[in-house]
Design a protein around this motif. Structure first.
Motif, mmCIF file in Angstrom:
data_model
loop_
_atom_site.group_PDB
_atom_site.id
_atom_site.type_symbol
_atom_site.label_atom_id
_atom_site.label_comp_id
_atom_site.label_asym_id
_atom_site.label_seq_id
_atom_site.Cartn_x
_atom_site.Cartn_y
_atom_site.Cartn_z
ATOM 1 N N TRP A 20 -16.049 34.167 107.432
ATOM 2 C CA TRP A 20 -17.095 33.575 108.259
ATOM 3 C C TRP A 20 -17.985 34.693 108.807
ATOM 4 C CZ3 TRP A 20 -17.370 28.378 110.574
ATOM 5 C CH2 TRP A 20 -16.527 27.467 109.926
ATOM 6 N N VAL A 21 -19.279 34.387 108.970
ATOM 7 C CA VAL A 21 -20.204 35.347 109.566
ATOM 8 C C VAL A 21 -20.708 34.807 110.896
ATOM 9 C CG1 VAL A 21 -20.957 36.330 107.354
ATOM 10 C CG2 VAL A 21 -22.259 34.439 108.365
ATOM 11 N N LYS A 22 -21.052 35.735 111.769
ATOM 12 C CA LYS A 22 -21.672 35.389 113.049
ATOM 13 C C LYS A 22 -23.143 35.746 112.927
ATOM 14 C CE LYS A 22 -21.157 36.109 118.007
ATOM 15 N NZ LYS A 22 -20.370 36.792 119.051
ATOM 16 N N ALA A 23 -24.010 34.809 113.334
ATOM 17 C CA ALA A 23 -25.448 35.025 113.207
ATOM 18 C C ALA A 23 -26.153 34.695 114.507
ATOM 19 C CB ALA A 23 -26.019 34.157 112.078
ATOM 20 N N SER A 24 -27.109 35.535 114.861
ATOM 21 C CA SER A 24 -28.003 35.173 115.962
ATOM 22 C C SER A 24 -29.015 34.193 115.367
ATOM 23 C CB SER A 24 -28.688 36.403 116.554
ATOM 24 O OG SER A 24 -29.459 37.069 115.578
ATOM 25 N N SER A 25 -29.436 33.253 116.168
ATOM 26 C CA SER A 25 -30.359 32.217 115.714
ATOM 27 C C SER A 25 -31.658 32.308 116.503
ATOM 28 C CB SER A 25 -29.733 30.839 115.925
ATOM 29 O OG SER A 25 -30.679 29.822 115.686
ATOM 30 N N PHE A 26 -32.771 32.215 115.783
ATOM 31 C CA PHE A 26 -34.082 32.223 116.431
ATOM 32 C C PHE A 26 -34.635 30.811 116.549
ATOM 33 C CE2 PHE A 26 -34.524 36.483 114.020
ATOM 34 C CZ PHE A 26 -33.647 37.095 114.888
ATOM 35 N N THR A 27 -33.801 29.801 116.297
ATOM 36 C CA THR A 27 -34.256 28.417 116.396
ATOM 37 C C THR A 27 -33.941 27.870 117.782
ATOM 38 O OG1 THR A 27 -32.169 27.497 115.555
ATOM 39 C CG2 THR A 27 -33.870 28.037 113.921
ATOM 40 N N ASP A 28 -34.601 26.793 118.126
ATOM 41 C CA ASP A 28 -34.369 26.139 119.406
ATOM 42 C C ASP A 28 -34.177 24.646 119.131
ATOM 43 O OD1 ASP A 28 -34.176 25.542 122.081
ATOM 44 O OD2 ASP A 28 -36.339 25.533 122.417
ATOM 45 N N PRO A 29 -32.985 24.121 119.337
ATOM 46 C CA PRO A 29 -31.793 24.781 119.846
ATOM 47 C C PRO A 29 -31.160 25.694 118.791
ATOM 48 C CG PRO A 29 -31.307 22.478 119.414
ATOM 49 C CD PRO A 29 -32.780 22.671 119.153
#
Length: 172
Positions: free
Chosen positions: A25-34
């Motif tokens: 599994w990877v952890k990702a920062s998200s630039f979407t809202d939400p």
């Protein structure tokens, strides 16, 4: 140029920040809202420099302000760690239409900018995010930074004609 496919450009919607657990599994920062919306836009194209890799999101969820996802073909912690730093991009056509009066940054890039008196400033080459409001980077005979404040400085945006009219002094 990586990221462009005709008139359906790539939009950066996140970044892989590391591995999560031992099963790939990877952890990702998200630039979407939400934040969790990034999981819905599939497939992803992971991009770093000139390297691009299309991947399907098999499952995912929000976790501590980021998202954790299981990607097809990424089955080990080592494979997940190798993706750290990759941008998560999707095609512009995968995103929902913006609300009236709202725009995706990618849609503003390339618009020709003139002021109320018809003085041509050039075109939008970037949109910078600041604390107060976004700022248009407009490049023509020189570079101008124009706050993207609709009504006050940005008087009209016409995506169909690739034009924007601003209330801005040409000397600024």
């Amino acid at each position: 140029m990586p990221g462009h496919v005709g008139s359906d450009p790539a939009v950066v919607v996140g970044r892989i920040v590391g591995a999560f657990g031992v099963r790939g599994w990877v952890k990702a920062s998200s630039f979407t809202d939400p934040v969790g919306n990034v999981i819905r836009y599939i497939p992803w194209t992971l991009r770093q420099g000139d390297t691009e890799r299309r991947v399907d999101v098999l499952e995912g969820r929000e976790h501590g302000g980021c998202v954790i996802v299981r990607l097809q073909g990424v089955d080990t912690r080592e494979a997940a760690e190798a993706l750290k730093g990759f941008e998560v991009t999707v095609r512009r056509s995968q995103l929902p239409p913006p609300a009236p009066g709202e725009y995706y940054r990618v849609d503003l890039i390339g618009l020709k900018v003139t002021n109320l008196n018809g003085v041509e400033f050039g075109e939008v080459v970037d949109v910078m995010e600041t604390g107060a409001n976004d700022v248009l980077v407009v490049r023509g005979e020189r570079e101008r930074l124009i706050p993207f404040v609709q009504g006050e400085f940005v008087k009209s945006v016409n995506l169909a004609e690739s034009r924007m009219v601003v209330d801005w002094d040409p000397e600024f």
